[in-house]
Structures are given as C-alpha cells and as structure tokens.
Design an enzyme around this catalytic site. Structure first.
Site, PDB file in Angstrom:
ATOM      1  N   HIS A   1      -0.168   0.176  -9.728  1.00 40.00           N
ATOM      2  CA  HIS A   1      -1.118  -0.722  -9.110  1.00 40.00           C
ATOM      3  C   HIS A   1      -2.055  -1.320  -9.674  1.00 40.00           C
ATOM      4  O   HIS A   1      -3.294  -2.163  -9.510  1.00 40.00           O
ATOM      5  CB  HIS A   1      -2.028   0.803  -8.108  1.00 40.00           C
ATOM      6  CG  HIS A   1      -2.598  -0.091  -6.905  1.00 40.00           C
ATOM      7  ND1 HIS A   1      -3.377   0.668  -5.302  1.00 40.00           N
ATOM      8  CD2 HIS A   1      -2.317  -1.819  -6.656  1.00 40.00           C
ATOM      9  CE1 HIS A   1      -3.408  -0.554  -5.167  1.00 40.00           C
ATOM     10  NE2 HIS A   1      -3.065  -1.784  -5.296  1.00 40.00           N
TER      11      HIS A   1
ATOM     12  N   GLU B   1      -2.248   8.023  -5.060  1.00 41.63           N
ATOM     13  CA  GLU B   1      -2.473   7.188  -6.506  1.00 41.63           C
ATOM     14  C   GLU B   1      -3.842   8.665  -7.426  1.00 41.63           C
ATOM     15  O   GLU B   1      -3.427   8.115  -8.491  1.00 41.63           O
ATOM     16  CB  GLU B   1      -3.186   6.256  -6.466  1.00 41.63           C
ATOM     17  CG  GLU B   1      -2.210   4.977  -5.792  1.00 41.63           C
ATOM     18  CD  GLU B   1      -2.865   4.217  -5.445  1.00 41.63           C
ATOM     19  OE1 GLU B   1      -3.378   3.048  -6.060  1.00 41.63           O
ATOM     20  OE2 GLU B   1      -1.750   2.901  -5.493  1.00 41.63           O
TER      21      GLU B   1
ATOM     22  N   ARG C   1       0.696  -1.239  -0.141  1.00 39.43           N
ATOM     23  CA  ARG C   1      -0.161  -0.249   0.507  1.00 39.43           C
ATOM     24  C   ARG C   1       0.821   1.480  -0.177  1.00 39.43           C
ATOM     25  O   ARG C   1       1.954   1.473   0.617  1.00 39.43           O
ATOM     26  CB  ARG C   1      -1.213   0.232   1.098  1.00 39.43           C
ATOM     27  CG  ARG C   1      -1.621  -0.979   1.399  1.00 39.43           C
ATOM     28  CD  ARG C   1      -2.814  -0.621  -0.065  1.00 39.43           C
ATOM     29  NE  ARG C   1      -4.645  -1.273   0.020  1.00 39.43           N
ATOM     30  CZ  ARG C   1      -4.273  -2.039  -0.485  1.00 39.43           C
ATOM     31  NH1 ARG C   1      -3.498  -2.553  -1.899  1.00 39.43           N
ATOM     32  NH2 ARG C   1      -5.809  -3.362  -0.945  1.00 39.43           N
TER      33      ARG C   1
END
Length: 313
Positions: free
Chosen positions: A284, A257, A228
């Site tokens: 991601h 993000e 994360r």
C-alpha cells in the site's frame, strides 16, 4: 481555530499551519478513545487512517467544523454522519496522484519484463534470458475504472507508452480526453488487455471484482489494483491466475492488509500470490513518496484555508 492532529504527519505541515496562525495540538500516538475524549475541544481534525470516524466517535464533537484526511480515500469517514452534523470533509486527492500513477507504471513494467523474477535469479547465479523474455506495453489496450485524480494521471502516462486507454467512471459524464476514450464496463471487458482500478471503496464496489466479473472478460488480461483491497476478492484473483484468465496481477492493496491476522482462506490465497512469478505485491505504497508526503499537506492546508476564508467572510 483549534485543530487536533491525531496521526503521524510530515513536519512540513506544522510550518504551513503556523503561517495561517492556527492553533493545533499534535498527538500522533492517540488511539480511538483518546480522539473521542479530545474532540469536543476542537474545531478541526486532521487524520490519516487511525480509526473509523462514525456516529460513536463524532457524537460528542459539538465544536467540530471540519475533518481533513491526509490521503485520497474517504472510506474511513461516515460521510452521511459528517453531512448531518454540518462537518466539512477535505481530502488530498490531488496530493498523491502522480505518485500513484508512477507506481502503477512501475509495477506493470516490472511484471511485463520479469524484473523481480530475473533479479532474484541473477543474484543466485542463474542467467536465464529466454525464461525471462518480456511483454511490451506498447500497443496494449488498458481499461481504467475510475477516472478521477489517480485514473487520469495514470492514463496520461500510459498514453506516452503508446497504449490505447479506455475509461469508465459512473460518477462523471463526457470525461473522454486526449489521453483516454470513454467506454462502458462491457467494452473494457471485451477489448482490454489490462484492467487498472482507481475507484473508492463503497457498498457498491466492495467485492466487485469477483469470479463472475473476471470470467466475463472476453480474453485473458492483466489486473492492477492501487485503490482499495476490499474491492477485489483475492480468491477470485487466485482462481483467475490458475485458470489463465488473469495473466498476471499487480496488487498494491489487499483485502486484509494485517498479514498476521489473515483468515485461513485469506492465508491460502496470499500464500499462492506471494509465491507466484506473475504477481507483483507492494505494501500500500502507491501514493507513498517523499514528494507526495509534503504535497498532501499543501493540498489539505489550501482547502482548509479557502473554506475558513469563506466561512469567516
């Protein structure tokens, strides 16, 4: 049993649910308010990363018996709230572990061998062999923090490259195996050439990898984060890259993000990272393969089926 599916899902899920004879409604465009209004009618919720499932959202869901997250992390679910309400929580931790492990190796090999930099140069007509001389993975010591599904799958693959793998997991005991040896964080800081993170986002792990953490390493190291983004402070990574303490970084996740909504400080760090030749960035997608998309559904449905069979007995 009525199930609300409130996120975009691979179509393979629907056949799996049909085989079990479960009733479901598919609403991938639902936003938070839609979910809140609909939940009181359902016993189950299948979701990915649409919204934070907290007291405010779950307070009216009196019928809700389970939440199934189509992914590995559970940081978007208030687990204490779910437990207090007697709601089972499932996640697909085993569904994308192979994809994450392969992605980690792909990023690391790309970084070590200057593949992205060399590719850009050759496309521009630049044939620079010496400037792209690589580093071998063979014989390196890798420290893995977090030895769950993703950590173990990554260690298994690293062992095939002749790496020595040290692992630390505060939630497990006696977890050393044929692919890795149990270690402390201090030992990893002392001996690792590479640090790979495979831990959940918690109050303890948020911003854990900061300037102090990086400076405590006894020698320069490479950093991988496929867990994360909020675990790693990007300004600390930039500082480490500038000082040479971080030799290179592979980042599949970022602390923010939403690249169009970065703070001024985040934008400064991101601009440095995106222009650095010793940084590999991906959006991601570590567990984001065609195979894992289906496997996640298989894992979730099996967990739901096993639970439903038990409670219905």
């Amino acid at each position: 049993m009525k199930i609300l599916i409130a996120d975009s899902m691979h179509p393979s899920l629907f056949n799996m649910l049909d085989e079990q004879g479960w009733d479901y409604s598919y609403h991938p465009k639902f936003i938070r308010d839609d979910i809140k209004r609909a939940l009181p009618e359902y016993e189950g919720l299948i979701i990915r990363s649409k919204t934070y499932l907290d007291h405010e959202l779950l307070s009216g869901a009196e019928k809700l018996k389970f939440i199934a997250r189509a992914g590995a992390g559970l940081d978007l679910i208030d687990l204490d709230e779910a437990k207090e309400r007697g709601i089972e929580v499932f996640h697909a931790g085993t569904g994308n572990r192979d994809a994450v492990a392969e992605h980690a190796l792909g990023m690391l090999l790309s970084l070590f061998n200057n593949i992205l930099k060399a590719d850009r140069e050759v496309r521009k007509g630049i044939w620079d062999r010496e400037g792209n001389r690589g580093v071998e993975l063979m014989g390196k010591t890798v420290g893995i923090i977090g030895y769950g599904n993703n950590g173990t799958a990554t260690a298994k693959r690293l062992s095939g490259f002749g790496c020595r793998v040290l692992v630390y997991d505060k939630y497990r005991d006696n977890y050393g195996d044929a692919f890795a040896e149990e270690a402390s964080v201090e030992q990893i800081m002392s001996e690792a050439d590479i640090l790979s993170l495979h831990i959940p986002l918690t109050k303890e792990s948020r911003n854990w990898i900061n300037r102090d953490f990086i400076e405590r390493f006894s020698r320069p190291f490479f950093l991988l984060n496929l867990s994360r983004g909020e675990i790693v402070e990007l300004d600390a990574v930039v500082n480490g890259l500038r000082s040479g303490k971080v030799r290179g970084a592979c980042l599949d996740v970022l602390e923010n993000e939403k690249l169009d909504k970065l703070t001024a400080a985040q934008q400064e760090s991101f601009d440095y990272l995106r222009t650095s030749d010793n940084v590999v960035l991906t959006p991601h997608i570590g567990g984001w393969t065609h195979e894992s998309y289906v496997r996640i559904n298989e894992v979730l449905v099996k967990q739901i089926k096993d639970w439903y069979t038990f409670v219905s007995a």
